[in-house]
Write a protein that holds these residues in place. Structure first.
Motif, mmCIF file in Angstrom:
data_model
loop_
_atom_site.group_PDB
_atom_site.id
_atom_site.type_symbol
_atom_site.label_atom_id
_atom_site.label_comp_id
_atom_site.label_asym_id
_atom_site.label_seq_id
_atom_site.Cartn_x
_atom_site.Cartn_y
_atom_site.Cartn_z
ATOM 1 N N ASN A 90 0.800 -1.233 0.000
ATOM 2 C CA ASN A 90 0.000 0.000 0.000
ATOM 3 C C ASN A 90 0.830 1.279 0.000
ATOM 4 O OD1 ASN A 90 -2.266 -1.590 0.199
ATOM 5 N ND2 ASN A 90 -2.158 -1.616 2.451
ATOM 6 N N TYR A 91 2.142 1.119 -0.005
ATOM 7 C CA TYR A 91 3.005 2.275 0.225
ATOM 8 C C TYR A 91 2.658 3.461 -0.682
ATOM 9 C CZ TYR A 91 7.303 5.047 0.584
ATOM 10 O OH TYR A 91 8.209 6.059 0.761
ATOM 11 N N ARG A 92 2.621 3.167 -1.985
ATOM 12 C CA ARG A 92 2.414 4.231 -2.957
ATOM 13 C C ARG A 92 1.049 4.911 -2.797
ATOM 14 N NH1 ARG A 92 5.226 6.427 -6.320
ATOM 15 N NH2 ARG A 92 7.240 5.440 -6.440
ATOM 16 N N THR A 93 0.027 4.060 -2.667
ATOM 17 C CA THR A 93 -1.345 4.585 -2.550
ATOM 18 C C THR A 93 -1.471 5.473 -1.319
ATOM 19 O OG1 THR A 93 -1.819 2.283 -3.068
ATOM 20 C CG2 THR A 93 -3.714 3.766 -2.909
ATOM 21 N N ILE A 94 -0.964 4.962 -0.179
ATOM 22 C CA ILE A 94 -1.095 5.752 1.054
ATOM 23 C C ILE A 94 -0.364 7.078 0.900
ATOM 24 C CG2 ILE A 94 -0.498 5.840 3.508
ATOM 25 C CD1 ILE A 94 -0.800 2.768 3.544
ATOM 26 N N ARG A 95 0.825 7.004 0.373
ATOM 27 C CA ARG A 95 1.621 8.220 0.214
ATOM 28 C C ARG A 95 0.889 9.244 -0.661
ATOM 29 N NH1 ARG A 95 8.132 8.551 -1.002
ATOM 30 N NH2 ARG A 95 8.123 10.742 -1.570
ATOM 31 N N GLU A 96 0.333 8.752 -1.775
ATOM 32 C CA GLU A 96 -0.354 9.680 -2.692
ATOM 33 C C GLU A 96 -1.632 10.223 -2.072
ATOM 34 O OE1 GLU A 96 -0.519 7.344 -6.270
ATOM 35 O OE2 GLU A 96 1.662 7.599 -6.582
ATOM 36 N N THR A 97 -2.380 9.343 -1.388
ATOM 37 C CA THR A 97 -3.641 9.784 -0.775
ATOM 38 C C THR A 97 -3.391 10.832 0.303
ATOM 39 O OG1 THR A 97 -4.304 7.487 -1.038
ATOM 40 C CG2 THR A 97 -5.809 8.905 0.184
ATOM 41 N N ARG A 98 -2.412 10.554 1.180
ATOM 42 C CA ARG A 98 -2.139 11.507 2.274
ATOM 43 C C ARG A 98 -1.620 12.826 1.698
ATOM 44 N NH1 ARG A 98 -2.644 8.889 7.500
ATOM 45 N NH2 ARG A 98 -2.827 11.041 8.215
ATOM 46 N N ALA A 99 -0.809 12.742 0.659
ATOM 47 C CA ALA A 99 -0.278 13.970 0.053
ATOM 48 C C ALA A 99 -1.416 14.792 -0.559
ATOM 49 C CB ALA A 99 0.764 13.619 -0.997
ATOM 50 N N ALA A 100 -2.317 14.111 -1.260
ATOM 51 C CA ALA A 100 -3.425 14.820 -1.908
ATOM 52 C C ALA A 100 -4.324 15.498 -0.873
ATOM 53 C CB ALA A 100 -4.233 13.837 -2.764
ATOM 54 N N ALA A 101 -4.432 14.868 0.320
ATOM 55 C CA ALA A 101 -5.284 15.438 1.371
ATOM 56 C C ALA A 101 -4.557 16.519 2.177
ATOM 57 C CB ALA A 101 -5.761 14.320 2.297
ATOM 58 N N GLY A 102 -3.319 16.803 1.802
ATOM 59 C CA GLY A 102 -2.533 17.796 2.563
ATOM 60 C C GLY A 102 -2.127 17.283 3.928
ATOM 61 N N GLU A 103 -2.031 15.940 4.066
ATOM 62 C CA GLU A 103 -1.719 15.346 5.368
ATOM 63 C C GLU A 103 -0.340 14.691 5.400
ATOM 64 O OE1 GLU A 103 -6.385 14.114 6.233
ATOM 65 O OE2 GLU A 103 -4.905 12.545 5.812
ATOM 66 N N LEU A 104 0.499 15.023 4.446
ATOM 67 C CA LEU A 104 1.819 14.397 4.411
ATOM 68 C C LEU A 104 2.926 15.438 4.617
ATOM 69 C CD1 LEU A 104 3.340 11.679 3.871
ATOM 70 C CD2 LEU A 104 3.646 12.500 1.521
ATOM 71 N N VAL A 105 3.778 15.164 5.592
ATOM 72 C CA VAL A 105 4.957 16.006 5.819
ATOM 73 C C VAL A 105 6.153 15.208 5.311
ATOM 74 C CG1 VAL A 105 6.430 17.041 7.601
ATOM 75 C CG2 VAL A 105 3.927 17.110 7.839
ATOM 76 N N THR A 106 6.958 15.800 4.445
ATOM 77 C CA THR A 106 8.115 15.077 3.912
ATOM 78 C C THR A 106 9.399 15.752 4.375
ATOM 79 O OG1 THR A 106 6.809 14.457 1.983
ATOM 80 C CG2 THR A 106 9.192 14.231 1.781
#
Ligand code: GUN
Ligand code: FE
Length: 454
Positions: free
Chosen positions: A48-64
């Motif tokens: 699920n790595y890619r999907t989760i990363r993309e989903t959280r990023a799209a929701a503005g919930e990803l800090v990198t």
């Protein structure tokens, strides 16, 4: 970088849940829930790595984290004297028993003054956080009000803390101007502080915990030690004290009680799963067995030990025997607030214990100790997961169910002392350079319970 509650962070970094193993994290996704607990960890290659990363990023919930930044668990400092901070770096010229009477008791007595307490504690807590210490086990003073101010300060600044009102009522060893008036005063003061911390309106998450804190056996009457053991049992609190620290301290207990610190603390009911004994340099084999049975922990304080202990704590042997061990700065017996510096001191002391130090002796006889060396992996483990396990708290590693207490180390910081070389440094060697080189200037962010605190 912001708060991480209800967010995910994509980071590279390191943690060491088990002794001897460094888990290298490569662009992992750590999801933090609404309470600051780690909900899940996904690595490259997980389905699920890619999907989760993309989903959280799209929701503005990803800090990198940016390149050159590494995520480490926050440090657990297992032994700090909060009131001694104003003399950090001073007063290291005399033995422990003189140091206490000449410098330390007069300084601690000043915490009668609330304004002084507020100013000193605020500076200390902020400095520890800036050094990456997310959990601290604190001795305060005998004062109820000043100790409450320390608890308030930790709650306000967001540091995880375990705090004890110091109990010291023995008129033969404590000065008139700085002593609990009686065993009853030591016990009621301890109880009052436990109530204050447990009922604090800002402490619903229990980020600050109370600790039963007999200073050390010399400072306490038998009546106080017995009563504190009963309080620890009744309240289920953590316990902290000093154990067999120096020749003088160890010898004092042998002559007053006819047994070692460990044996004496045990008969007072002060050794349990939540007990932390600072130093413990002169443990007998039987003491080690007792501490293992009780599951009590040792706070190893390598810098302080160089000034006051008259010996080196055999950390490697303790780890090999499966003891619970963490690392402590012992501010101000140790003149540094940095757990990185204490990691380095633990490594150095262990090397000297193994090799011996007297150049006039042959290599074969220079040390009689045998294998004692630890490496940066052991030091990192003890300063993080080891301390956390000693306290029985779910911190010190990045695993689901653990609290998100962490720091970011920027290895590219201009004013820091780490220099990486692309063709030389990768994986664990980066952690090694961090342990040996990191300073406050490299610490770019600190979180406790998913909340940004620095
Ligand atoms: N033993 C009793 N009190 C203290 C203290 O404040 N620091 C150290 N290092 N040892 C102690
Ligand atoms: Fe100490």
């Amino acid at each position: 970088m912001t708060h991480l509650r209800n967010k995910a962070i994509c980071a590279s970094g390191f943690h060491s849940p088990e002794r001897g193993v460094i888990d290298v994290l490569d662009d992992v996704l750590i999801s933090v829930d609404e309470n600051g607990t780690i909900a899940s960890i996904h690595r490259h290659g997980d389905p699920n790595y890619r999907t989760i990363r993309e989903t959280r990023a799209a929701a503005g919930e990803l800090v990198t984290l940016p390149e050159g930044s590494y995520l480490l668990p926050g440090f657990v400092d297992l032994h700090v004297h909060a009131p001694q901070f104003p003399q950090l770096g001073n007063a290291l010229d005399v033995p422990l028993e003189v140091w206490l009477q000449k410098y330390t008791f007069p300084l601690e007595a000043r915490y009668e003054d609330h304004a002084f307490a507020r100013r000193a504690y605020r500076l200390l807590v902020d400095d520890l956080i800036a050094n990456g210490t997310t959990t601290a086990l604190y001795f305060a003073t005998i004062h109820q009000d000043a100790t409450r101010i320390l608890a308030d300060t930790c709650l306000e600044r967001g540091q995880r803390a375990l705090i004890g009102k110091v109990a010291m009522d023995n008129p033969l060893e404590c000065p008139d101007y700085y002593r609990d008036a009686s065993p009853e005063a030591a016990l009621s003061g301890t109880r009052d502080l436990i109530d204050y911390i447990r009922k604090h309106p800002d402490n619903a998450e229990k980020r600050v915990l109370p600790v039963v804190t007999p200073r050390f056996i010399p400072s306490c009457t038998d009546a106080a030690l017995e009563g504190l053991g009963a309080i620890a049992r009744e309240c289920g609190c953590h316990v902290q004290t000093h154990c067999s620290e120096s020749d003088w301290a160890h010898g004092y207990v042998l002559s007053r009680h006819g047994m070692t610190d460990t044996a004496s603390l045990d008969r007072f009911g002060l050794l349990g799963r939540h007990s932390v004994l600072a130093h413990s340099n002169f443990l007998t084999d039987k003491d080690v067995e007792t501490l293992k049975i009780r599951q009590s922990a040792v706070a190893h304080c390598p810098i302080s030990n160089a000034y006051f202990a008259n010996a080196v704590f055999p950390l490697r042997a303790a780890l090999e025997k499966g003891m619970n061990v963490g690392l402590g700065t012992d501010i101000s017996g140790g003149p540094s607030a940095s757990m990185f510096e204490n990691c380095r001191a633990a490594i150095m002391a262990s090397r000297m214990l193994e090799s011996g130090v007297d150049p006039r002796l042959d290599a074969a006889t220079r040390s009689t100790f045998g294998p004692a060396r630890i490496d940066f992996r052991d030091a990192f483990h003890v300063a993080t997961a080891g301390g956390a396990k000693s306290l029985d708290l779910p911190v010190g590693q990045f695993s689901p169910g653990y609290r998100f207490d962490a720091m970011v180390v920027d290895v590219c910081a201009d004013k820091g002392a780490i220099r990486l070389w692309d063709d030389l440094d990768s994986g664990e060697t980066i952690l090694q350079k961090i342990i040996f080189g990191a300073s406050r200037a490299n610490i770019a962010g600190v979180w406790v319970d998913g909340r940004k605190v620095a």
